[in-house]
Design a protein around this motif. Structure first.
Motif, PDB file in Angstrom:
ATOM      1  N   LYS A   1       0.812  -1.233   0.000  1.00  0.00           N
ATOM      2  CA  LYS A   1       0.000   0.000   0.000  1.00  0.00           C
ATOM      3  C   LYS A   1       0.835   1.268   0.000  1.00  0.00           C
ATOM      4  CE  LYS A   1      -3.868  -2.089   2.464  1.00  0.00           C
ATOM      5  NZ  LYS A   1      -4.070  -2.574   3.824  1.00  0.00           N
ATOM      6  N   ASN A   2       2.154   1.100   0.223  1.00  0.00           N
ATOM      7  CA  ASN A   2       2.997   2.290   0.352  1.00  0.00           C
ATOM      8  C   ASN A   2       4.432   1.898   0.001  1.00  0.00           C
ATOM      9  OD1 ASN A   2       4.626   4.366   1.243  1.00  0.00           O
ATOM     10  ND2 ASN A   2       3.580   4.632   3.222  1.00  0.00           N
ATOM     11  N   SER A   3       4.882   2.310  -1.169  1.00  0.00           N
ATOM     12  CA  SER A   3       6.166   1.827  -1.692  1.00  0.00           C
ATOM     13  C   SER A   3       7.371   2.327  -0.886  1.00  0.00           C
ATOM     14  CB  SER A   3       6.315   2.208  -3.159  1.00  0.00           C
ATOM     15  OG  SER A   3       6.251   3.618  -3.268  1.00  0.00           O
ATOM     16  N   SER A   4       7.191   3.388  -0.118  1.00  0.00           N
ATOM     17  CA  SER A   4       8.346   3.848   0.666  1.00  0.00           C
ATOM     18  C   SER A   4       8.336   3.264   2.086  1.00  0.00           C
ATOM     19  CB  SER A   4       8.399   5.378   0.702  1.00  0.00           C
ATOM     20  OG  SER A   4       7.191   5.909   1.155  1.00  0.00           O
ATOM     21  N   ASN A   5       7.401   2.350   2.336  1.00  0.00           N
ATOM     22  CA  ASN A   5       7.312   1.756   3.675  1.00  0.00           C
ATOM     23  C   ASN A   5       7.705   0.281   3.634  1.00  0.00           C
ATOM     24  OD1 ASN A   5       6.677   1.950   6.456  1.00  0.00           O
ATOM     25  ND2 ASN A   5       4.723   0.921   6.074  1.00  0.00           N
ATOM     26  N   ARG A   6       8.112  -0.242   4.787  1.00  0.00           N
ATOM     27  CA  ARG A   6       8.434  -1.669   4.931  1.00  0.00           C
ATOM     28  C   ARG A   6       7.539  -2.252   6.026  1.00  0.00           C
ATOM     29  NH1 ARG A   6      11.997  -4.814   1.765  1.00  0.00           N
ATOM     30  NH2 ARG A   6      12.860  -3.314   0.321  1.00  0.00           N
TER      31      ARG A   6
HETATM   32  C1  LIG Z   1       4.595   5.698   3.667  1.00  0.00           C
HETATM   33  O1  LIG Z   1       5.645   5.205   4.458  1.00  0.00           O
HETATM   34  C2  LIG Z   1       6.574   6.170   4.897  1.00  0.00           C
HETATM   35  C3  LIG Z   1       7.710   5.436   5.649  1.00  0.00           C
HETATM   36  O2  LIG Z   1       7.202   4.640   6.669  1.00  0.00           O
HETATM   37  C4  LIG Z   1       5.867   7.175   5.777  1.00  0.00           C
HETATM   38  O3  LIG Z   1       6.780   8.166   6.213  1.00  0.00           O
HETATM   39  C5  LIG Z   1       4.707   7.793   5.015  1.00  0.00           C
HETATM   40  O4  LIG Z   1       3.984   8.656   5.854  1.00  0.00           O
HETATM   41  C6  LIG Z   1       3.802   6.729   4.435  1.00  0.00           C
HETATM   42  N1  LIG Z   1       2.793   7.336   3.590  1.00  0.00           N
HETATM   43  C7  LIG Z   1       1.481   7.157   3.753  1.00  0.00           C
HETATM   44  C8  LIG Z   1       0.591   7.813   2.745  1.00  0.00           C
HETATM   45  O5  LIG Z   1       1.019   6.473   4.692  1.00  0.00           O
END
Ligand SMILES: *[C@@H]1O[C@H](CO)[C@@H](O)[C@H](O)[C@H]1NC(C)=O
Ligand SMILES: *[C@@H]1O[C@H](CO)[C@@H](O)[C@H](O)[C@H]1NC(C)=O
Length: 166
Positions: free
Chosen positions: A151-156
């Motif tokens: 759901k969020n490519s910059s998250n793990r």
């Molecule tokens: C996506 O993940 C990043 C890293 O955990 C976080 O900083 C960011 O807020 C997240 N974006 C959303 C839309 O939840």
């Protein structure tokens, strides 16, 4: 018949003759932070516990279990241990601990330490060495990158789905 006698002896012995002190004792859990403040800083301490040990004796306790008193940044109120061999300063000193132990021995009260071996604080020496890949410490902790979050490519996402139940 012999077998039956042997079996009954096995059943009876733990209850009547083999019991160890920890199987029959009365335990009192002490949460040091709130138990007794002896120096007026608003936080319970080891000297406060020592002061109140005779009370535990009076009410029939044979053992006191201390929640963690080790050095800790207190992000998890002492369960995040940064040094297993030091006393958290707001609880007292090693000398205070030794005095507590001595008093407990005099009163015949066992002191049970709460050891938390399954994790450490990130400030523990071993963690710092492991995270910085110091040779010999790499596998002191389980390291895993986590999984991509669909759901969020910059998250793990955490590497497992283990839940913490209390
Ligand atoms: C996506 O993940 C990043 C890293 O955990 C976080 O900083 C960011 O807020 C997240 N974006 C959303 C839309 O939840
Ligand atoms: C570690 O051990 C403590 C004490 O038994 C327990 O409360 C805690 O849930 C455990 N934590 C993990 C991450 O296994």
């Amino acid at each position: 018949m012999k077998l039956l006698l042997l079996l009954s002896a096995l059943w009876v012995s733990p209850i009547f003759s083999q019991s160890d002190w920890w199987q029959t004792g009365q335990f009192y859990q002490i949460y040091p932070r709130s138990f007794k403040d002896s120096n007026g800083d608003g936080i319970g301490d080891l000297n406060g516990i020592r002061e109140k040990l005779p009370h535990l004796k009076d009410i029939g306790m044979t053992a006191a279990w201390l929640s963690p008193i080790y050095k800790s940044p207190m992000k998890d109120f002492g369960y995040d241990i940064s040094d297993f061999k030091a006393i958290q300063p707001e609880y007292g000193t090693m000398a205070d601990f030794e005095a507590l132990l001595k008093r407990a021995k005099e009163l015949g009260i066992k002191l049970i330490m709460d050891l938390v071996p399954n994790h450490t604080s990130d400030l523990h020496e071993w963690f710092q060495k492991s995270v910085n890949r110091v040779k010999g410490y790499e596998d002191f902790y389980i390291w895993h990158d986590g999984y991509p979050d669909p759901k969020n490519s910059s998250n793990r996402l955490p590497p497992n789905n283990w839940v913490s139940n209390f």
